[in-house]
Design a protein around this motif. Structure first.
Motif, mmCIF file in Angstrom:
data_model
loop_
_atom_site.group_PDB
_atom_site.id
_atom_site.type_symbol
_atom_site.label_atom_id
_atom_site.label_comp_id
_atom_site.label_asym_id
_atom_site.label_seq_id
_atom_site.Cartn_x
_atom_site.Cartn_y
_atom_site.Cartn_z
ATOM 1 N N ASP A 54 0.762 -0.937 0.321
ATOM 2 C CA ASP A 54 -0.364 -0.069 0.320
ATOM 3 C C ASP A 54 1.076 1.093 0.075
ATOM 4 O OD1 ASP A 54 -2.410 -1.552 -0.021
ATOM 5 O OD2 ASP A 54 -2.942 -1.510 1.930
ATOM 6 N N GLN A 55 1.980 1.317 1.317
ATOM 7 C CA GLN A 55 2.951 2.485 0.604
ATOM 8 C C GLN A 55 3.951 2.834 -0.391
ATOM 9 O OE1 GLN A 55 2.595 4.791 3.605
ATOM 10 N NE2 GLN A 55 4.062 5.633 1.308
ATOM 11 N N TRP A 56 3.781 1.194 -0.859
ATOM 12 C CA TRP A 56 4.744 1.858 -2.068
ATOM 13 C C TRP A 56 3.648 2.416 -3.227
ATOM 14 C CZ3 TRP A 56 3.556 -0.225 -7.287
ATOM 15 C CH2 TRP A 56 4.889 0.369 -8.263
ATOM 16 N N GLN A 57 3.155 2.200 -3.298
ATOM 17 C CA GLN A 57 1.318 2.690 -4.462
ATOM 18 C C GLN A 57 1.017 3.559 -4.290
ATOM 19 O OE1 GLN A 57 -2.372 0.278 -4.373
ATOM 20 N NE2 GLN A 57 -1.188 -1.804 -5.151
ATOM 21 N N LYS A 58 0.836 3.966 -2.856
ATOM 22 C CA LYS A 58 0.876 5.592 -2.378
ATOM 23 C C LYS A 58 1.558 6.437 -2.880
ATOM 24 C CE LYS A 58 -0.651 8.626 1.654
ATOM 25 N NZ LYS A 58 -0.744 8.151 2.733
ATOM 26 N N ASP A 59 3.111 6.236 -2.616
ATOM 27 C CA ASP A 59 3.691 7.175 -2.690
ATOM 28 C C ASP A 59 3.971 7.516 -4.665
ATOM 29 O OD1 ASP A 59 4.052 6.913 -0.173
ATOM 30 O OD2 ASP A 59 6.027 6.073 -0.241
ATOM 31 N N LEU A 60 4.433 6.457 -5.186
ATOM 32 C CA LEU A 60 4.353 6.208 -6.748
ATOM 33 C C LEU A 60 3.423 7.108 -7.072
ATOM 34 C CD1 LEU A 60 5.484 5.542 -9.047
ATOM 35 C CD2 LEU A 60 4.661 3.384 -9.371
ATOM 36 N N THR A 61 1.875 6.964 -6.370
ATOM 37 C CA THR A 61 0.818 7.531 -7.103
ATOM 38 C C THR A 61 0.778 8.777 -6.836
ATOM 39 O OG1 THR A 61 -1.458 5.687 -6.811
ATOM 40 C CG2 THR A 61 -1.787 7.872 -7.393
ATOM 41 N N ALA A 62 1.324 9.679 -5.708
ATOM 42 C CA ALA A 62 2.074 10.694 -5.292
ATOM 43 C C ALA A 62 2.520 11.401 -6.813
ATOM 44 C CB ALA A 62 1.609 11.251 -4.307
ATOM 45 N N GLU A 63 3.496 11.128 -6.446
ATOM 46 C CA GLU A 63 4.346 11.225 -7.548
ATOM 47 C C GLU A 63 4.194 11.803 -8.734
ATOM 48 O OE1 GLU A 63 9.465 11.026 -8.168
ATOM 49 O OE2 GLU A 63 8.279 10.120 -6.790
ATOM 50 N N PHE A 64 3.631 10.243 -9.405
ATOM 51 C CA PHE A 64 3.360 10.018 -10.744
ATOM 52 C C PHE A 64 1.997 10.854 -11.158
ATOM 53 C CE2 PHE A 64 -0.085 8.211 -13.479
ATOM 54 C CZ PHE A 64 0.835 7.568 -14.871
ATOM 55 N N GLU A 65 1.444 11.135 -10.638
ATOM 56 C CA GLU A 65 0.258 12.228 -10.657
ATOM 57 C C GLU A 65 0.696 13.726 -10.557
ATOM 58 O OE1 GLU A 65 -3.640 11.582 -8.371
ATOM 59 O OE2 GLU A 65 -3.572 9.551 -8.818
ATOM 60 N N LYS A 67 3.252 14.237 -11.157
ATOM 61 C CA LYS A 67 4.303 14.978 -12.820
ATOM 62 C C LYS A 67 3.997 14.744 -14.207
ATOM 63 C CE LYS A 67 8.563 12.777 -15.313
ATOM 64 N NZ LYS A 67 9.147 10.904 -15.575
ATOM 65 N N THR A 68 2.420 14.181 -13.778
ATOM 66 C CA THR A 68 2.261 14.076 -15.588
ATOM 67 C C THR A 68 0.716 14.613 -15.262
ATOM 68 O OG1 THR A 68 1.023 11.663 -14.594
ATOM 69 C CG2 THR A 68 3.374 11.976 -15.879
ATOM 70 N N LYS A 69 -0.096 15.205 -14.216
ATOM 71 C CA LYS A 69 -1.094 15.444 -14.347
ATOM 72 C C LYS A 69 -1.983 14.737 -14.691
ATOM 73 C CE LYS A 69 0.543 19.661 -13.665
ATOM 74 N NZ LYS A 69 2.390 18.992 -13.423
ATOM 75 N N ALA A 70 -2.188 13.252 -14.809
ATOM 76 C CA ALA A 70 -2.792 12.271 -15.429
ATOM 77 C C ALA A 70 -3.084 11.204 -13.979
ATOM 78 C CB ALA A 70 -1.644 11.277 -16.065
ATOM 79 N N LYS A 71 -4.134 10.555 -13.872
ATOM 80 C CA LYS A 71 -4.565 9.628 -12.447
ATOM 81 C C LYS A 71 -4.358 8.384 -13.004
ATOM 82 C CE LYS A 71 -6.321 13.201 -10.353
ATOM 83 N NZ LYS A 71 -6.204 13.766 -9.292
ATOM 84 N N VAL A 72 -4.105 8.176 -11.725
ATOM 85 C CA VAL A 72 -3.623 6.030 -12.473
ATOM 86 C C VAL A 72 -4.764 5.208 -11.191
ATOM 87 C CG1 VAL A 72 -1.615 6.508 -9.763
ATOM 88 C CG2 VAL A 72 -1.577 5.105 -11.769
ATOM 89 N N LYS A 73 -4.802 4.384 -11.603
ATOM 90 C CA LYS A 73 -5.808 3.237 -10.910
ATOM 91 C C LYS A 73 -4.877 2.312 -11.086
ATOM 92 C CE LYS A 73 -9.663 2.542 -13.063
ATOM 93 N NZ LYS A 73 -10.975 2.669 -13.855
ATOM 94 N N PHE A 74 -4.927 1.745 -9.672
ATOM 95 C CA PHE A 74 -4.000 0.372 -9.678
ATOM 96 C C PHE A 74 -5.742 -0.458 -9.550
ATOM 97 C CE2 PHE A 74 -0.413 2.798 -8.207
ATOM 98 C CZ PHE A 74 0.405 1.561 -8.573
ATOM 99 N N LEU A 332 9.173 5.484 -13.174
ATOM 100 C CA LEU A 332 8.862 6.023 -12.281
ATOM 101 C C LEU A 332 9.230 4.744 -11.563
ATOM 102 C CD1 LEU A 332 6.571 8.765 -11.036
ATOM 103 C CD2 LEU A 332 9.176 8.841 -10.912
ATOM 104 N N ALA A 333 7.958 3.788 -11.772
ATOM 105 C CA ALA A 333 8.224 2.385 -10.889
ATOM 106 C C ALA A 333 8.852 1.316 -10.485
ATOM 107 C CB ALA A 333 6.716 1.900 -12.075
ATOM 108 N N LEU A 334 10.032 1.711 -12.194
ATOM 109 C CA LEU A 334 11.173 0.907 -12.269
ATOM 110 C C LEU A 334 12.183 1.823 -11.749
ATOM 111 C CD1 LEU A 334 10.407 -0.834 -15.477
ATOM 112 C CD2 LEU A 334 10.285 -1.637 -13.318
ATOM 113 N N SER A 335 12.457 3.113 -11.134
ATOM 114 C CA SER A 335 13.577 3.978 -10.879
ATOM 115 C C SER A 335 14.053 3.239 -9.470
ATOM 116 C CB SER A 335 12.975 5.384 -10.713
ATOM 117 O OG SER A 335 11.838 5.205 -9.189
ATOM 118 N N ASP A 336 15.545 3.884 -9.211
ATOM 119 C CA ASP A 336 15.925 3.506 -8.295
ATOM 120 C C ASP A 336 15.506 3.474 -6.659
ATOM 121 O OD1 ASP A 336 17.546 2.075 -9.940
ATOM 122 O OD2 ASP A 336 18.871 4.196 -8.976
#
Length: 426
Positions: A54-65, A67-74, A332-336
């Motif tokens: 959950d924490q990985w999804q939360k952090d990644l979602t925030a940064e992705f959105e 950066k891209t202004k798009a939404k992500v739905k897991f 982003l997901a595959l970044s270090d």
């Protein structure tokens, strides 16, 4: 495997199959970023249950959105029936955008044309991906997925049994390992190692370690390669160690669960996934303090034993209308940052050796990591899937060898069935 067993030692389930992905979110978004980035678009990402914390999804979602202004739905998928679900999703008008796929399943989906070519992504961010982990993402020379996370077998041992035998250090070579097990047999009443005759994924690792292959090309088709001397050598190694075990020669590691056998406290070691310690702990909580882990030793101290690498890749659907956005997600997901976080939270091996420091403190993961670079998989061909159906001819081969047949004779015994399965229509 039950998640509560995984939680018992802080690692995620280690052998993974494919995951599927979702359909259209109704925004009809385009593929290219505009002045406002990808604003108004929603990317659907399907992951398997237990794969992404959950924490990985939360952090990644925030940064992705951001950066891209798009939404992500897991959307989290269950294992049961996932292969058919993925096949169906990839054939529809609104296929998955990004999805998790089992590493050994990737070639089958690449062959059907369902996966987007990610060569440009590999060039941009994949220069340091561990070669052995990336192999399953490549089909016929093209990059159809990206390596995400992996796991392999280790030696789980009973510290008390080893101490009772006077063993102070863990072995660094195959010969030292064998000698230690012989010492346990001579100086204690414990079974030195529990190694059932059909722990065939461990056998696959031994074949990888010998540089062997289970199949070979014969004209335009694949056929059995079990008669290869390298495969035979792996079988002889398996037989040598299995002779120290009381385990049945015609059963695998789940019949019975080897963790439950180990839990009784009278077994020196077994070869398994780190999460199998959870099975032992559930059966006998007192055993937890006695469980230790080490890398399966190879022929020489500088190179661990070959291992089967189970794990997952991330892919983009060829029919997705949001491929550019999907690649932004993968960057982003595959970044270090996020590979490292996933490794730390789930105890899985990341796609770069440089990120293995994130496994510090997770004993089974630390033991597994050194072998990742020399690991491998079952043959990465679509035709392989049918071979694994019960009764698996590789298991039959192993039992025959353990019961006294030469590797060559055992290979001949199963050759017809092996080749019949490789010839099945895909």
């Amino acid at each position: 495997m039950k998640r509560k067993l995984i939680a018992a030692i802080g690692v995620a389930g280690m052998l993974f199959s494919v995951a599927a992905c979702g359909g259209d979110d109704g925004d009809g978004g385009g593929n290219k970023a505009g002045a406002d980035g990808y604003a108004g678009q929603t990317l659907t990402v399907w992951v398997m249950d237990g794969s992404s914390p959950d924490q990985w999804q939360k952090d990644l979602t925030a940064e992705f959105e951001k950066k891209t202004k798009a939404k992500v739905k897991f959307e989290v998928q269950q294992w049961n029936g996932i292969q058919q679900k993925l096949t169906t999703a990839l054939s529809e008008e609104n296929p998955p955008d990004v999805f998790e796929i089992g590493n050994t399943q990737t070639p089958a989906y690449a062959k059907t044309g369902g996966l987007a070519d990610l060569a440009d992504l590999k060039t941009e961010i994949g220069g340091e991906w561990t070669e052995s982990l990336n192999e399953s993402s490549v089909f016929e020379g093209k990059q159809y997925a990206a390596p995400w996370y992996f796991a392999n077998r280790v030696v789980l041992y009973n510290k008390k049994v080893w101490a009772d035998a006077g063993l102070k250090d863990t072995p660094k070579t195959r010969d030292e390992f064998y000698a230690a097990l012989k010492t346990i047999g001579a100086k204690t009443d414990a079974e030195p190692i529990y190694l059932p005759g059909q722990n065939w994924y461990h056998f696959v690792g031994l074949v990888v370690g010998e540089g062997g292959e289970l199949v070979k090309k014969d004209g335009d088709k694949y056929v059995s390669n079990l008669d290869d001397p390298k495969v035979a050598k792996a079988a002889e190694t398996y037989k040598k160690f299995q002779a120290l075990s009381k385990a049945p020669k015609d059963k695998d590691e789940a019949t019975p669960q080897q963790g439950e056998v180990f839990a009784k406290g009278n077994v020196g070691a077994f070869i398994g996934m780190g999460w199998e310690a959870g099975i032992a702990i559930e059966a006998n909580p007192a055993i937890e303090k006695e469980i230790g882990y080490f890398t399966i030793p190879g022929a020489t101290a500088d190179k661990p034993e070959g291992v089967f690498l189970g794990g997952s890749n991330l892919a983009v659907a060829a029919g997705s209308q949001k491929q550019e956005l999907a690649k932004e997600f993968l960057k982003l997901a595959l970044s270090d940052k996020y590979e490292g976080q996933l490794a730390k939270l789930n105890g899985v091996i990341p796609n770069k050796e440089s990120l293995q420091g994130n496994l510090k403190g997770n004993a089974p993961a630390e033991a597994a990591a050194p072998a990742a670079a020399v690991g491998g998989t079952t043959p990465l061909i679509p035709e392989w899937a049918a071979v694994e159906n019960d009764p698996n001819p590789v298991k039959t081969y192993l039992t025959a060898v353990l019961n006294g047949k030469s590797p060559a004779a055992a290979a001949k015994q199963v050759e017809g069935e092996f080749n019949k399965r490789l010839a099945q229509q895909q």
